[in-house]
Motif scaffolding. Structure first.
Motif, PDB file in Angstrom:
ATOM      1  N   MET A   1       0.873  -0.845   0.507  1.00  0.00           N
ATOM      2  CA  MET A   1       0.133  -0.006  -0.560  1.00  0.00           C
ATOM      3  C   MET A   1       0.932   1.347   0.661  1.00  0.00           C
ATOM      4  O   MET A   1       1.920   1.270   0.514  1.00  0.00           O
ATOM      5  CB  MET A   1      -0.999  -0.086   0.994  1.00  0.00           C
ATOM      6  N   ASP A   2       0.069   2.211  -0.767  1.00  0.00           N
ATOM      7  CA  ASP A   2       1.599   3.565  -1.319  1.00  0.00           C
ATOM      8  C   ASP A   2       0.855   4.326  -0.099  1.00  0.00           C
ATOM      9  O   ASP A   2      -0.194   5.194  -0.174  1.00  0.00           O
ATOM     10  CB  ASP A   2       1.533   4.205  -2.299  1.00  0.00           C
ATOM     11  N   PRO A 128     -13.887   9.040   2.272  1.00  0.00           N
ATOM     12  CA  PRO A 128     -12.376   8.773   2.236  1.00  0.00           C
ATOM     13  C   PRO A 128     -11.825   7.995   1.667  1.00  0.00           C
ATOM     14  O   PRO A 128     -12.787   6.675   1.211  1.00  0.00           O
ATOM     15  CB  PRO A 128     -12.193   8.226   3.942  1.00  0.00           C
ATOM     16  N   ALA A 129     -10.189   7.744   1.705  1.00  0.00           N
ATOM     17  CA  ALA A 129      -9.691   6.387   0.258  1.00  0.00           C
ATOM     18  C   ALA A 129      -9.525   5.464   1.316  1.00  0.00           C
ATOM     19  O   ALA A 129      -9.027   4.089   0.755  1.00  0.00           O
ATOM     20  CB  ALA A 129      -9.010   7.536  -0.243  1.00  0.00           C
ATOM     21  N   ALA A 130      -8.857   6.128   2.719  1.00  0.00           N
ATOM     22  CA  ALA A 130      -8.551   5.176   3.699  1.00  0.00           C
ATOM     23  C   ALA A 130      -8.880   5.094   5.237  1.00  0.00           C
ATOM     24  O   ALA A 130      -9.606   6.848   5.448  1.00  0.00           O
ATOM     25  CB  ALA A 130      -6.962   5.443   4.007  1.00  0.00           C
ATOM     26  N   ILE A 131      -8.704   4.126   6.266  1.00  0.00           N
ATOM     27  CA  ILE A 131      -9.357   4.337   7.415  1.00  0.00           C
ATOM     28  C   ILE A 131      -8.456   3.963   8.086  1.00  0.00           C
ATOM     29  O   ILE A 131      -8.114   2.394   7.718  1.00  0.00           O
ATOM     30  CB  ILE A 131     -10.768   3.268   8.173  1.00  0.00           C
ATOM     31  N   ARG A 152     -15.629  -3.295   2.237  1.00  0.00           N
ATOM     32  CA  ARG A 152     -16.312  -1.976   1.756  1.00  0.00           C
ATOM     33  C   ARG A 152     -15.087  -0.706   0.457  1.00  0.00           C
ATOM     34  O   ARG A 152     -15.882   0.171   0.092  1.00  0.00           O
ATOM     35  CB  ARG A 152     -17.227  -0.598   2.737  1.00  0.00           C
ATOM     36  N   GLY A 153     -13.979  -1.482   0.354  1.00  0.00           N
ATOM     37  CA  GLY A 153     -13.365  -1.021  -0.249  1.00  0.00           C
ATOM     38  C   GLY A 153     -12.190   0.071   0.177  1.00  0.00           C
ATOM     39  O   GLY A 153     -11.776   0.444  -1.001  1.00  0.00           O
ATOM     40  N   TYR A 154     -11.957  -0.124   1.511  1.00  0.00           N
ATOM     41  CA  TYR A 154     -11.238   1.255   2.210  1.00  0.00           C
ATOM     42  C   TYR A 154      -9.657   0.809   2.014  1.00  0.00           C
ATOM     43  O   TYR A 154      -9.804  -0.761   2.687  1.00  0.00           O
ATOM     44  CB  TYR A 154     -11.916   1.689   3.328  1.00  0.00           C
ATOM     45  N   ARG A 155      -8.505   1.356   2.136  1.00  0.00           N
ATOM     46  CA  ARG A 155      -7.548   0.713   2.858  1.00  0.00           C
ATOM     47  C   ARG A 155      -8.257   1.034   3.841  1.00  0.00           C
ATOM     48  O   ARG A 155      -7.737   2.165   4.454  1.00  0.00           O
ATOM     49  CB  ARG A 155      -5.824   1.671   1.937  1.00  0.00           C
ATOM     50  N   THR A 156      -6.960  -0.236   5.000  1.00  0.00           N
ATOM     51  CA  THR A 156      -7.632   0.081   5.874  1.00  0.00           C
ATOM     52  C   THR A 156      -5.559   0.120   7.313  1.00  0.00           C
ATOM     53  O   THR A 156      -4.803  -0.573   6.702  1.00  0.00           O
ATOM     54  CB  THR A 156      -7.943  -0.908   6.901  1.00  0.00           C
ATOM     55  N   ILE A 157      -5.250   1.108   7.722  1.00  0.00           N
ATOM     56  CA  ILE A 157      -4.257   1.184   8.095  1.00  0.00           C
ATOM     57  C   ILE A 157      -4.633   1.153   9.897  1.00  0.00           C
ATOM     58  O   ILE A 157      -5.473   1.810  10.828  1.00  0.00           O
ATOM     59  CB  ILE A 157      -3.814   2.456   7.861  1.00  0.00           C
ATOM     60  N   ILE A 158      -3.671  -0.109  10.519  1.00  0.00           N
ATOM     61  CA  ILE A 158      -4.092   0.219  12.187  1.00  0.00           C
ATOM     62  C   ILE A 158      -2.329   0.669  12.367  1.00  0.00           C
ATOM     63  O   ILE A 158      -1.044  -0.122  12.846  1.00  0.00           O
ATOM     64  CB  ILE A 158      -4.356  -1.977  12.111  1.00  0.00           C
ATOM     65  N   ILE A 159      -3.119   1.432  13.520  1.00  0.00           N
ATOM     66  CA  ILE A 159      -1.597   1.902  14.052  1.00  0.00           C
ATOM     67  C   ILE A 159      -1.243   1.056  15.432  1.00  0.00           C
ATOM     68  O   ILE A 159      -2.682   0.753  16.445  1.00  0.00           O
ATOM     69  CB  ILE A 159      -2.132   3.159  14.601  1.00  0.00           C
TER      70      ILE A 159
END
Length: 203
Positions: A1-2, A128-131, A152-159
């Protein structure tokens, strides 16, 4: 993922999941190390308040008000129903409540944030494009919210250092699950790395 393509242009939404007093204070649902990740979440929210929303997990009034297997669940955890719990414990922890506004706090009675109609509407309107996900628990509400975001098609970022669980083993295995099984859809990064790449939005 960029990561840069999503964060640098502000097309992301930070969803802070269920950082409520009932998970920090002495209750049957207390997560002992939730306070240890709280400073990282406060740091993210302080820098990126405009991109942040919050969810709260709200139990039913009584177990009989729940449906299906949830009824048995709340018969077991009856102390956490609204008929028995101190209502103040349902609130966000004070360190985060100061950043919350009514239109950015979404109550849910299921694990996934997407079960809340107002949350879905908010996300749809802001496109948004990402969650970006923080909060708890890593292996329950964060997990369900992340999986539905993917669907749902969102790029997903977990901290990774801003999520918590009450069980160390399942926290660790779920972080590993995010990293190893969703390499094209979920990115796990640290608070420091996230803040370095996401422009500060201010309060």
């Amino acid at each position: 993922m960029d990561l840069d393509s999503f964060l640098q242009h502000g097309r992301w939404l930070h969803v802070c999941v269920d950082m409520q007093r009932m998970f920090r204070e002495k209750t049957p649902w207390q997560a002992a190390w939730m306070p240890s990740i709280l400073p990282n979440i406060v740091d993210i929210v302080t820098r990126h308040a405009e991109n942040t929303v919050f969810t709260r997990f709200i139990p039913p009034q009584r177990a009989d008000d729940a449906c299906g297997a949830w009824r048995e669940y709340y018969e077991h955890w009856h102390q956490m129903t609204r008929a028995e719990i101190d209502p103040d414990l349902l609130e966000l922890v004070p360190e985060l409540k100061v950043f919350s506004f009514p239109d950015k706090v979404f109550d849910k009675n299921n694990y996934s944030a997407w079960r809340a109609t107002k949350f879905r509407d908010y996300v749809r309107n802001h496109d948004p494009a990402a969650i970006v996900l923080t909060g708890g628990e890593t292996d329950i509400c964060v997990l369900f919210t992340a999986l539905e975001a993917i669907d749902r098609g969102y790029r997903t970022i977990i901290i990774s250092d801003a999520v918590y669980s009450s069980v160390d083993e399942t926290h660790d295995s779920t972080i590993n699950f995010y990293t190893k099984r969703f390499t094209n859809q979920i990115l796990t990064i640290s608070t420091k790395e996230f803040n370095r790449q996401a422009p500060t939005s201010g309060r």
